[in-house]
Design a protein around this motif. Structure first.
Motif, PDB file in Angstrom:
ATOM      1  N   ALA A 100       0.824  -1.213   0.000  1.00 28.80           N
ATOM      2  CA  ALA A 100       0.000   0.000   0.000  1.00 28.80           C
ATOM      3  C   ALA A 100       0.857   1.261   0.000  1.00 28.80           C
ATOM      4  CB  ALA A 100      -0.924  -0.004   1.212  1.00 28.80           C
ATOM      5  N   ASN A 101       2.033   1.180   0.635  1.00 28.88           N
ATOM      6  CA  ASN A 101       3.036   2.256   0.616  1.00 28.88           C
ATOM      7  C   ASN A 101       2.542   3.577   1.203  1.00 28.88           C
ATOM      8  OD1 ASN A 101       5.711   3.061   0.100  1.00 28.88           O
ATOM      9  ND2 ASN A 101       5.111   4.031  -1.832  1.00 28.88           N
ATOM     10  N   GLU A 102       1.652   3.504   2.173  1.00 29.14           N
ATOM     11  CA  GLU A 102       1.258   4.719   2.883  1.00 29.14           C
ATOM     12  C   GLU A 102       2.368   5.088   3.855  1.00 29.14           C
ATOM     13  OE1 GLU A 102      -2.783   4.922   4.421  1.00 29.14           O
ATOM     14  OE2 GLU A 102      -3.228   3.061   3.349  1.00 29.14           O
ATOM     15  N   GLN A 103       2.638   6.369   3.978  1.00 27.85           N
ATOM     16  CA  GLN A 103       3.737   6.829   4.830  1.00 27.85           C
ATOM     17  C   GLN A 103       3.293   6.831   6.291  1.00 27.85           C
ATOM     18  OE1 GLN A 103       7.017   7.598   3.142  1.00 27.85           O
ATOM     19  NE2 GLN A 103       5.675   6.174   2.058  1.00 27.85           N
ATOM     20  N   ILE A 104       3.327   5.650   6.869  1.00 27.99           N
ATOM     21  CA  ILE A 104       2.859   5.415   8.233  1.00 27.99           C
ATOM     22  C   ILE A 104       3.889   4.549   8.957  1.00 27.99           C
ATOM     23  CG2 ILE A 104       1.081   4.263   9.637  1.00 27.99           C
ATOM     24  CD1 ILE A 104      -0.934   4.961   7.449  1.00 27.99           C
ATOM     25  N   ALA A 105       4.073   4.794  10.253  1.00 24.25           N
ATOM     26  CA  ALA A 105       4.902   3.928  11.104  1.00 24.25           C
ATOM     27  C   ALA A 105       3.968   2.969  11.825  1.00 24.25           C
ATOM     28  CB  ALA A 105       5.697   4.757  12.102  1.00 24.25           C
ATOM     29  N   PRO A 134       8.700   3.549   6.889  1.00 24.88           N
ATOM     30  CA  PRO A 134       9.576   3.987   5.803  1.00 24.88           C
ATOM     31  C   PRO A 134      10.967   4.302   6.354  1.00 24.88           C
ATOM     32  CG  PRO A 134       7.449   5.110   5.696  1.00 24.88           C
ATOM     33  CD  PRO A 134       7.509   4.413   7.023  1.00 24.88           C
ATOM     34  N   LYS A 135      11.989   4.025   5.583  1.00 24.52           N
ATOM     35  CA  LYS A 135      13.366   4.258   6.024  1.00 24.52           C
ATOM     36  C   LYS A 135      13.675   5.738   6.188  1.00 24.52           C
ATOM     37  CE  LYS A 135      18.141   3.887   4.368  1.00 24.52           C
ATOM     38  NZ  LYS A 135      19.030   3.403   3.289  1.00 24.52           N
ATOM     39  N   LYS A 136      13.220   6.539   5.277  1.00 26.08           N
ATOM     40  CA  LYS A 136      13.590   7.962   5.241  1.00 26.08           C
ATOM     41  C   LYS A 136      13.189   8.670   6.538  1.00 26.08           C
ATOM     42  CE  LYS A 136      13.183  12.150   2.434  1.00 26.08           C
ATOM     43  NZ  LYS A 136      12.558  12.767   1.220  1.00 26.08           N
ATOM     44  N   GLY A 137      14.154   9.285   7.175  1.00 22.24           N
ATOM     45  CA  GLY A 137      13.884  10.065   8.379  1.00 22.24           C
ATOM     46  C   GLY A 137      13.738   9.258   9.643  1.00 22.24           C
ATOM     47  N   SER A 138      13.925   7.933   9.577  1.00 19.31           N
ATOM     48  CA  SER A 138      13.755   7.077  10.756  1.00 19.31           C
ATOM     49  C   SER A 138      15.111   6.758  11.380  1.00 19.31           C
ATOM     50  CB  SER A 138      13.049   5.776  10.375  1.00 19.31           C
ATOM     51  OG  SER A 138      11.751   6.034   9.871  1.00 19.31           O
ATOM     52  N   PRO A 151       9.165  10.437  11.438  1.00 14.88           N
ATOM     53  CA  PRO A 151       8.334  11.624  11.211  1.00 14.88           C
ATOM     54  C   PRO A 151       6.906  11.277  10.788  1.00 14.88           C
ATOM     55  CG  PRO A 151       9.677  11.219   9.277  1.00 14.88           C
ATOM     56  CD  PRO A 151      10.035  10.143  10.278  1.00 14.88           C
ATOM     57  N   TYR A 152       6.525  10.000  10.903  1.00 13.67           N
ATOM     58  CA  TYR A 152       5.253   9.539  10.340  1.00 13.67           C
ATOM     59  C   TYR A 152       4.183   9.323  11.401  1.00 13.67           C
ATOM     60  CZ  TYR A 152       8.765   8.546   6.827  1.00 13.67           C
ATOM     61  OH  TYR A 152       9.821   8.660   5.961  1.00 13.67           O
ATOM     62  N   PRO A 153       2.922   9.466  11.005  1.00 18.63           N
ATOM     63  CA  PRO A 153       1.835   9.114  11.930  1.00 18.63           C
ATOM     64  C   PRO A 153       1.874   7.613  12.195  1.00 18.63           C
ATOM     65  CG  PRO A 153       0.968   9.499   9.723  1.00 18.63           C
ATOM     66  CD  PRO A 153       2.401   9.934   9.698  1.00 18.63           C
TER      67      PRO A 153
END
Length: 252
Positions: A100-105, A134-138, A151-153
């Motif tokens: 689904a690739n939603e930017q969620i943690a 997602p890897k970016k910013g984690s 940085p994700y919800p």
């Protein structure tokens, strides 16, 4: 297989690493950061297709996991400890979320297990841990109980991640000693105050009451009592160690 990087931090985990990696082989990449194991952890992980890098942990679990995240080739990462296993149901949910690739943690439902001992409340009650994102910013920070920063919800998944906490009592008390020492060192680094009556006399009583009564440890019978009493001593010991770290430096 999905475009996901699984990250495992390990040291002398030859008894765990096989089942851990096999439960994650739906991912295209499995990364093991090994703290110079003296057993066959590296050999086994390599034979199972994992990418293995050796790096000293040096007491910094968060730094080790952050280093591991930076090695990931894919946009999505899943963090797992060597003593944990992905259930088939969780595997499917992970696949669905990555697709689904939603930017969620995503926080997963972890079920804690003590080999040959049944307990589902108190200290070993199920909990939620942030593991898929997602890897970016984690990244990860902290020593004893590191915190995953993204940085994700956030959103919770329902399927279980199985956590095989201890194989035997010797392992239990080895971790007991190690983690109380690391906790004390972390508290000292953060200049946490420590009073003898408040933290060594009263705080352990509250820790026991919380685990045995509020968190339902009494529902687990003899094991619930044992684990709750041990939690009392765990709490006391980390503050005893902190108290004497300060005392040895003339700060008390």
């Amino acid at each position: 297989m999905i475009e996901l990087s699984v990250v495992i931090i390990a040291k002398n985990e030859q008894h765990n690493i096989v089942d851990c990696i096999k439960s994650c082989q739906f991912a295209k990449e499995i990364i093991v950061i090994d703290d110079y194991s003296t057993d066959d952890t590296v050999k086994i992980a390599t034979e199972l297709g994992a990418k293995v890098t050796q790096r000293a942990l040096a007491g910094d679990w968060g730094g080790q996991q952050t280093f591991a995240i930076k090695q990931a080739s894919y946009d999505w990462i899943f963090l797992i400890d060597a003593d944990e296993r992905v259930s088939p149901e969780l595997e499917q949910q992970i696949k669905d979320m990555v697709t689904a690739n939603e930017q969620i943690a995503y926080w997963v439902h972890r079920q804690n297990k003590f080999h040959h001992n049944k307990a589902t409340h108190g200290v070993l009650r199920p909990d939620f841990v942030c593991r898929l994102m997602p890897k970016k910013g984690s990244y990860v920070e902290g020593f004893v109980h590191p915190q995953i920063i993204t940085p994700y919800p956030s959103k919770k998944l329902s399927a279980y991640l199985y956590h095989y906490t201890y194989d035997n009592w010797e392992q239990y008390f080895n971790k007991f000693n190690k983690y109380t020492t690391l906790s004390a060192e972390k508290y000292r680094k953060n200049n946490k105050k420590c009073g003898f009556f408040k933290d060594i006399v009263l705080r352990p009583f509250w820790a026991f009451i919380k685990m045995y009564l509020i968190q339902g440890g009494f529902l687990d019978g003899k094991m619930g009592w044992i684990l709750s009493v041990n939690h009392y001593f765990y709490t006391m010991n980390k503050y005893v160690k902190l108290y004497y770290l300060y005392k040895s430096n003339g700060k008390l």
